[in-house]
Design a protein around this motif. Structure first.
Motif, PDB file in Angstrom:
ATOM      1  N   VAL A 339      41.599  43.203  46.970  1.00 28.93           N
ATOM      2  CA  VAL A 339      41.197  43.157  48.497  1.00 28.93           C
ATOM      3  C   VAL A 339      40.580  41.576  48.638  1.00 28.93           C
ATOM      4  O   VAL A 339      40.788  41.144  49.902  1.00 28.93           O
ATOM      5  CB  VAL A 339      40.060  44.281  48.760  1.00 28.93           C
ATOM      6  N   GLN A 340      39.535  41.242  47.987  1.00 37.21           N
ATOM      7  CA  GLN A 340      39.084  39.883  48.208  1.00 37.21           C
ATOM      8  C   GLN A 340      40.048  38.800  48.269  1.00 37.21           C
ATOM      9  O   GLN A 340      39.932  37.917  49.072  1.00 37.21           O
ATOM     10  CB  GLN A 340      37.896  39.527  47.108  1.00 37.21           C
ATOM     11  N   GLY A 341      41.029  38.967  47.406  1.00 39.97           N
ATOM     12  CA  GLY A 341      41.941  37.929  47.221  1.00 39.97           C
ATOM     13  C   GLY A 341      43.077  37.899  48.696  1.00 39.97           C
ATOM     14  O   GLY A 341      43.511  37.027  48.792  1.00 39.97           O
ATOM     15  N   LEU A 342      43.290  39.165  48.847  1.00 38.19           N
ATOM     16  CA  LEU A 342      44.005  39.343  50.056  1.00 38.19           C
ATOM     17  C   LEU A 342      43.200  38.882  51.283  1.00 38.19           C
ATOM     18  O   LEU A 342      43.939  38.327  52.174  1.00 38.19           O
ATOM     19  CB  LEU A 342      44.356  40.676  50.504  1.00 38.19           C
ATOM     20  N   ALA A 343      42.006  39.044  51.357  1.00 39.79           N
ATOM     21  CA  ALA A 343      41.496  38.424  52.538  1.00 39.79           C
ATOM     22  C   ALA A 343      41.125  36.939  52.317  1.00 39.79           C
ATOM     23  O   ALA A 343      41.178  36.125  53.770  1.00 39.79           O
ATOM     24  CB  ALA A 343      39.702  38.960  52.485  1.00 39.79           C
ATOM     25  N   ASN A 344      41.103  36.405  51.510  1.00 38.23           N
ATOM     26  CA  ASN A 344      41.162  34.915  51.287  1.00 38.23           C
ATOM     27  C   ASN A 344      42.475  34.373  50.993  1.00 38.23           C
ATOM     28  O   ASN A 344      42.717  32.912  51.120  1.00 38.23           O
ATOM     29  CB  ASN A 344      40.331  34.546  49.917  1.00 38.23           C
ATOM     30  N   ASP A 345      43.562  34.984  51.233  1.00 35.70           N
ATOM     31  CA  ASP A 345      44.878  34.631  51.104  1.00 35.70           C
ATOM     32  C   ASP A 345      45.204  33.970  49.665  1.00 35.70           C
ATOM     33  O   ASP A 345      45.777  32.685  49.815  1.00 35.70           O
ATOM     34  CB  ASP A 345      45.119  33.643  52.333  1.00 35.70           C
ATOM     35  N   THR A 346      44.630  34.356  48.744  1.00 39.23           N
ATOM     36  CA  THR A 346      44.835  33.772  47.361  1.00 39.23           C
ATOM     37  C   THR A 346      45.588  34.658  46.371  1.00 39.23           C
ATOM     38  O   THR A 346      45.855  34.334  45.482  1.00 39.23           O
ATOM     39  CB  THR A 346      43.326  33.470  46.658  1.00 39.23           C
ATOM     40  N   ILE A 347      46.049  35.691  46.970  1.00 36.44           N
ATOM     41  CA  ILE A 347      47.080  36.400  46.147  1.00 36.44           C
ATOM     42  C   ILE A 347      48.443  36.015  46.228  1.00 36.44           C
ATOM     43  O   ILE A 347      48.925  36.277  47.435  1.00 36.44           O
ATOM     44  CB  ILE A 347      46.906  38.257  46.668  1.00 36.44           C
ATOM     45  N   LYS A 348      48.995  35.670  45.391  1.00 33.37           N
ATOM     46  CA  LYS A 348      50.225  34.884  45.333  1.00 33.37           C
ATOM     47  C   LYS A 348      51.144  35.569  44.228  1.00 33.37           C
ATOM     48  O   LYS A 348      50.651  36.216  42.940  1.00 33.37           O
ATOM     49  CB  LYS A 348      50.246  33.469  44.875  1.00 33.37           C
ATOM     50  N   GLY A 349      52.474  35.369  44.209  1.00 39.66           N
ATOM     51  CA  GLY A 349      53.237  35.808  43.100  1.00 39.66           C
ATOM     52  C   GLY A 349      53.697  37.078  43.182  1.00 39.66           C
ATOM     53  O   GLY A 349      53.401  37.869  44.293  1.00 39.66           O
ATOM     54  N   GLU A 350      54.824  37.463  42.480  1.00 44.47           N
ATOM     55  CA  GLU A 350      55.171  38.962  42.499  1.00 44.47           C
ATOM     56  C   GLU A 350      54.636  40.012  42.015  1.00 44.47           C
ATOM     57  O   GLU A 350      53.575  39.755  41.252  1.00 44.47           O
ATOM     58  CB  GLU A 350      56.638  38.908  41.518  1.00 44.47           C
ATOM     59  N   MET A 351      54.902  41.241  42.703  1.00 39.45           N
ATOM     60  CA  MET A 351      54.084  42.335  42.448  1.00 39.45           C
ATOM     61  C   MET A 351      54.216  42.688  40.909  1.00 39.45           C
ATOM     62  O   MET A 351      53.017  43.225  40.324  1.00 39.45           O
ATOM     63  CB  MET A 351      54.507  43.480  43.294  1.00 39.45           C
ATOM     64  N   LEU A 352      55.496  42.660  40.337  1.00 37.57           N
ATOM     65  CA  LEU A 352      55.519  43.065  38.833  1.00 37.57           C
ATOM     66  C   LEU A 352      54.570  42.173  37.889  1.00 37.57           C
ATOM     67  O   LEU A 352      54.055  42.606  37.048  1.00 37.57           O
ATOM     68  CB  LEU A 352      57.044  42.953  38.548  1.00 37.57           C
ATOM     69  N   LYS A 353      54.613  40.937  38.180  1.00 35.46           N
ATOM     70  CA  LYS A 353      53.892  40.046  37.564  1.00 35.46           C
ATOM     71  C   LYS A 353      52.396  40.134  37.576  1.00 35.46           C
ATOM     72  O   LYS A 353      51.651  40.297  36.400  1.00 35.46           O
ATOM     73  CB  LYS A 353      54.044  38.545  37.924  1.00 35.46           C
TER      74      LYS A 353
END
Length: 450
Positions: A339-353
């Motif tokens: 959730v913190q990564g999504l708020a900061n827009d730092t969640i990158k890459g594929e879901m499976l990875k």
């Protein structure tokens, strides 16, 4: 400067001055305080006393005090003021702060107050801001800014900037527009000072400028300003025309409010509430998640009831709280990071990875915890090797599952346009409790054969 410290003695002194109508002494005292400190004092007074101080102070300071008050208290105080009195305070505020305060009032009062504002241009700007959603860039922006035309020369621009700056509290940037008021770029103050007064702005301005549109979400504006360390960002309309600017102090408020909302959602509170709200409002905010937790608990109880054979090994029931707590904690940890990564827009890459990474993380943590529990359960609780192996295998499995659920759910909700903060707290904890119990007794049944 000595830090302000609110005390009972100070409040008592102020109350005595109000009662005795010691206006001169009270006014001198309040003038020495910062407007934020005055707001803190007002929070400790009753409505009549608070209104008295607001009316006593000059409009310039009162307007700043009003912006610092809690919404409920401000609404009560404004209810004791006439439309003319409110208009006088509003006139001293920047348009964004004025619009925020007026928006809290009933429509009929808004019209009365707008009509009482002497500066008609200021009034028109406030009315324009009221058209936008309060959580959009248009609702956050202020109309006060400094801009110059690309076809002007430096001398003409400086004269115009001096006139505009009178209405701007702080000049962060100088924007450049064309004859249609479309944003073209920004102007460096250094270039302005070191260039010939006859030079034209179009030859010296910087065309690269970050901007937002009136309908952009406040969270997106906050992300942009945080990423590029901006003190202010210009706002354009659908035609590309410069219509306002958003400063960092407004974005700090957005970040704080968003953090408070996410914290409440993570704690299982479905709407924005405060400790002083009514019992009914607090109940409506808390009850839905408590009901989810209740049904989750009933589900876990029914699962335990379906494994009657587990009673042949009563020690298994002693480790149920451990399984539930471990699964819940792991799920909340994983979801909080996502959730913190999504708020900061730092969640990158594929879901499976990312899920694969969580699998390995869960396996590592689970193995370490299971090893410790296996030793303690065998030597302290004197469990058999098979029971210890059951507990260890269950811990590893539930931790892996909890890590995957805690990662998947927030990302999935975010892709569906739902605030991922709702995935944390009771939702993740309850789901992992149920899955944890099911996995625990399923493994026990497989290994122990009951």
């Amino acid at each position: 400067m000595t830090p302000f410290k609110l005390s009972e003695a100070l409040i008592e002194e102020i109350e005595n001055l109000i009662e005795s109508r010691g206006d001169a002494t009270l006014l001198d005292m309040m003038e020495d305080f910062h407007y934020a400190d005055v707001a803190e004092i007002i929070h400790e007074l009753n409505l009549e006393e608070a209104t008295y101080i607001i009316k006593l102070l000059d409009s310039e300071k009162t307007s700043d005090v009003l912006t610092e008050l809690d919404e409920d208290i401000r609404e009560q105080i404004l209810g004791n003021l006439s439309a003319k009195e409110i208009a006088e305070e509003i006139s001293e505020l920047d348009t964004d702060d004025a619009a925020d305060i007026i928006a809290e009032l009933p429509d009929e009062r808004v019209n009365e107050i707008i009509a009482q504002i002497d500066d008609k241009e200021h009034a028109r700007d406030i009315v324009e801001l009221l058209r936008y959603d309060e959580n959009s860039a248009g609702g956050l922006m202020a109309k006060e800014l400094v801009k110059v035309n690309e076809n002007w020369n430096v001398l003409a621009s400086v004269k115009e900037m001096r006139r505009q700056a009178e209405n701007v509290t702080r000049v962060h940037s100088i924007y450049v527009v064309d004859n249609d008021d479309k944003l073209k770029g920004r102007l460096s103050l250094k270039d302005l000072l070191t260039t010939s007064t006859k030079a034209e702005i179009k030859d010296i301005y910087i065309p690269k400028v970050d901007y937002v549109t009136v309908h952009d979400k406040g969270e997106d504006v906050a992300r942009l300003m945080s990423k590029y360390d901006l003190e202010a960002v210009p706002v354009i309309d659908e035609l590309g025309r410069l219509v306002g600017r958003i400063t960092i102090d407004d974005i700090v408020d957005v970040i704080r409010e968003e953090a408070e909302k996410d914290y409440q959602l993570a704690a299982g509170i479905t709407q924005d509430v405060e400790a002083d709200d009514s019992i009914w409002e607090l109940t409506r905010a808390r009850l839905p998640w408590l009901l989810i937790g209740m049904f989750g608990g009933l589900g876990a109880a029914s699962i335990i009831g379906s494994f009657q054979g587990a009673l042949k090994e009563p020690i298994l029931l002693s480790f149920v709280p451990l399984i539930q707590a471990t699964a819940g904690n792991m799920g909340v940890q994983s979801s909080a990071i996502v959730v913190q990564g999504l708020a900061n827009d730092t969640i990158k890459g594929e879901m499976l990875k990312r899920l694969g990474k969580e699998f390995l993380l869960g396996l590592t943590n689970g193995s370490a915890i299971a090893f410790v529990v296996l030793i303690i359960s065998h030597f302290l609780f004197h469990t058999s090797y098979l029971v210890s192996a059951t507990i260890g295998a269950a811990l590893i499995t539930v931790i892996i599952i909890a890590a995957i659920i805690g990662t998947f759910i927030p990302i999935f909700l975010d892709k569906k346009g739902i605030d991922p903060a709702v995935a944390t707290g009771p939702f993740i904890t309850t789901s992992n409790d149920v899955f944890g119990i099911l996995i625990y007794f399923s493994i026990a049944k497989f290994i122990l054969g009951f």
